[in-house]
Scaffold this active site. Structure first.
Site, PDB file in Angstrom:
ATOM      1  N   SER A   1      80.409  -1.629 -32.555  1.00 35.91           N
ATOM      2  CA  SER A   1      79.233  -0.681 -33.050  1.00 35.91           C
ATOM      3  C   SER A   1      77.982  -1.004 -32.390  1.00 35.91           C
ATOM      4  O   SER A   1      77.300  -2.312 -32.854  1.00 35.91           O
ATOM      5  CB  SER A   1      79.112  -1.069 -34.601  1.00 35.91           C
ATOM      6  OG  SER A   1      77.963  -0.409 -35.232  1.00 35.91           O
TER       7      SER A   1
ATOM      8  N   THR B   1      70.052   7.612 -30.186  1.00 35.99           N
ATOM      9  CA  THR B   1      69.485   7.665 -31.522  1.00 35.99           C
ATOM     10  C   THR B   1      69.499   6.118 -31.854  1.00 35.99           C
ATOM     11  O   THR B   1      68.671   6.056 -32.824  1.00 35.99           O
ATOM     12  CB  THR B   1      70.445   8.467 -32.366  1.00 35.99           C
ATOM     13  OG1 THR B   1      71.755   7.671 -32.410  1.00 35.99           O
ATOM     14  CG2 THR B   1      70.324   9.660 -32.178  1.00 35.99           C
TER      15      THR B   1
ATOM     16  N   ASN C   1      74.856   0.025 -33.171  1.00 34.46           N
ATOM     17  CA  ASN C   1      73.648  -0.299 -33.890  1.00 34.46           C
ATOM     18  C   ASN C   1      74.011  -1.259 -34.650  1.00 34.46           C
ATOM     19  O   ASN C   1      72.893  -2.134 -35.033  1.00 34.46           O
ATOM     20  CB  ASN C   1      73.572   1.066 -35.134  1.00 34.46           C
ATOM     21  CG  ASN C   1      74.596   1.117 -36.192  1.00 34.46           C
ATOM     22  OD1 ASN C   1      74.151   0.282 -37.105  1.00 34.46           O
ATOM     23  ND2 ASN C   1      75.714   1.770 -35.819  1.00 34.46           N
TER      24      ASN C   1
ATOM     25  N   SER D   1      77.490   1.935 -39.728  1.00 34.05           N
ATOM     26  CA  SER D   1      78.962   2.570 -39.654  1.00 34.05           C
ATOM     27  C   SER D   1      79.849   1.633 -40.526  1.00 34.05           C
ATOM     28  O   SER D   1      81.150   1.486 -40.494  1.00 34.05           O
ATOM     29  CB  SER D   1      79.449   2.573 -38.276  1.00 34.05           C
ATOM     30  OG  SER D   1      79.143   1.370 -37.411  1.00 34.05           O
TER      31      SER D   1
ATOM     32  N   GLU E   1      77.914   8.849 -27.559  1.00 38.10           N
ATOM     33  CA  GLU E   1      76.884   9.503 -27.817  1.00 38.10           C
ATOM     34  C   GLU E   1      75.932   9.795 -26.758  1.00 38.10           C
ATOM     35  O   GLU E   1      75.591  11.056 -26.351  1.00 38.10           O
ATOM     36  CB  GLU E   1      75.846   9.098 -28.702  1.00 38.10           C
ATOM     37  CG  GLU E   1      74.544   9.846 -29.275  1.00 38.10           C
ATOM     38  CD  GLU E   1      73.709   9.125 -30.041  1.00 38.10           C
ATOM     39  OE1 GLU E   1      73.899   7.944 -30.903  1.00 38.10           O
ATOM     40  OE2 GLU E   1      72.375   9.092 -29.711  1.00 38.10           O
TER      41      GLU E   1
HETATM   42  S1  SF4 Z   1      72.658   6.189 -37.058  1.00 41.86           S
HETATM   43 FE1  SF4 Z   1      73.485   7.447 -38.476  1.00 41.86          FE
HETATM   44  S2  SF4 Z   1      71.725   8.922 -38.842  1.00 41.86           S
HETATM   45 FE2  SF4 Z   1      71.391   7.973 -37.066  1.00 41.86          FE
HETATM   46  S3  SF4 Z   1      71.964   9.263 -35.627  1.00 41.86           S
HETATM   47 FE3  SF4 Z   1      73.626   7.739 -35.808  1.00 41.86          FE
HETATM   48  S4  SF4 Z   1      75.029   8.892 -37.093  1.00 41.86           S
HETATM   49 FE4  SF4 Z   1      72.951   9.923 -37.507  1.00 41.86          FE
END
Ligand code: SF4
Length: 277
Positions: A217, A161, A219, A261, A125
């Site tokens: 991942s 993000t 996040n 995810s 990203e």
């Molecule tokens: S976490 Fe999900 S909603 Fe947020 S930027 Fe990534 S793909 Fe998009």
């Protein structure tokens, strides 16, 4: 044992949207190529491969006139152009929040700002965001990375993000002293912030948290970090058979969290496995 299921949990809107698009394309075309893993979850990738997905690492590997899926992390304008030159049909699963970060970086670059992207330089990203500045942006991960940054007239900041807000704030506060004009966009997506907030609440209410998500991942890794920082005993698992029996011992209230995810079916498998104990 009591389970406290965090909310929101699992697929965020951007991943769900991308996977829906990919499944529809697999139905329509039978064979779809993805540039890099379409989602940071190995179990879900296996399922998509069984439906006709094929993974390639570079645009050069795409067959002429094939159907190519762009994942939620997005890709660079350069790669998109190369795929178009090959006559590929493009199924764009780029998350709107990632598109927003890409657009802000492009705008800052066009308006003459020295662009800084807060994030992991190796993450696809971040590379897609940097690509929108013709590769001119600098990528930084912590305030230490900008301590020696030279002073500039105009500095512009955007964020990956899935970053933590605290990291973005600390970097912006250092840069404030280094620019005559500083323009910072908070491009951290709400889905990320809400999942981190969920983990903070679970840390206060439970004796330990199981975080479900792929090892690759970002996040999910952030959720684990947040939980540990809050003092919780965190167990990170990618699938149900990774639940460690000794970790469960003497715990009566366990929180369940999952990365953006992580598919629902995998979360349910983990919950069923715990319930059956
Ligand atoms: S976490 Fe999900 S909603 Fe947020 S930027 Fe990534 S793909 Fe998009």
């Amino acid at each position: 044992m009591r389970l406290v299921i965090g909310k929101p949990l699992g697929f965020c809107f951007g991943v769900k949207r991308a996977i829906d698009k990919l499944e529809a394309a697999l139905k329509d075309y039978g064979k779809v190529y993805a540039l890099g893993s379409p989602i940071h979850n190995e179990e879900e990738v296996k399922r998509l491969i069984s439906l006709g997905l094929e993974l390639v690492e570079a645009v050069e590997e795409l067959p002429q006139s094939s159907v190519v899926f762009i994942r939620a992390h997005g890709t660079t304008p350069e790669i998109l152009e190369k795929a178009r030159e090959k006559g590929c049909t493009i199924i764009d699963g780029t998350c709107p929040s990632v598109k927003n970060a890409q657009e802000k970086a492009r705008l800052l670059s066009q308006e003459g700002y020295e662009v800084i992207v807060v994030g992991d330089p190796k993450h696809p990203e971040v590379q897609s965001i940097k690509g929108c500045t013709a590769g001119r942006a600098s990528v930084v991960s912590s305030s230490k990375d900008v301590t020696d940054f030279p002073s500039k007239d105009k500095i512009g900041v955007v964020s990956q993000t899935t970053q933590e807000e605290g990291t973005l704030l600390s970097i912006v506060s250092v840069l404030l002293r280094k620019a005559r004009e500083l323009r910072a966009y908070n491009t951290i997506c709400k889905a990320t912030l809400h999942r981190q907030e969920t983990v903070r609440k679970l840390a206060a209410e439970t004796e330990g948290i199981i975080v479900i998500g792929g090892r690759n991942s970002t996040n999910t890794a952030k959720l684990v970090e947040v939980g540990k920082r809050e003092g919780s005993d965190v167990l990170w698992i990618a699938k149900p058979d990774e639940i460690d029996k000794s970790w469960l011992e003497n715990k009566h209230i366990i929180g369940i969290a999952a990365g953006a995810s992580t598919p629902d079916w995998l979360i349910n498998d983990v919950i069923n496995s715990l319930s059956s104990r």
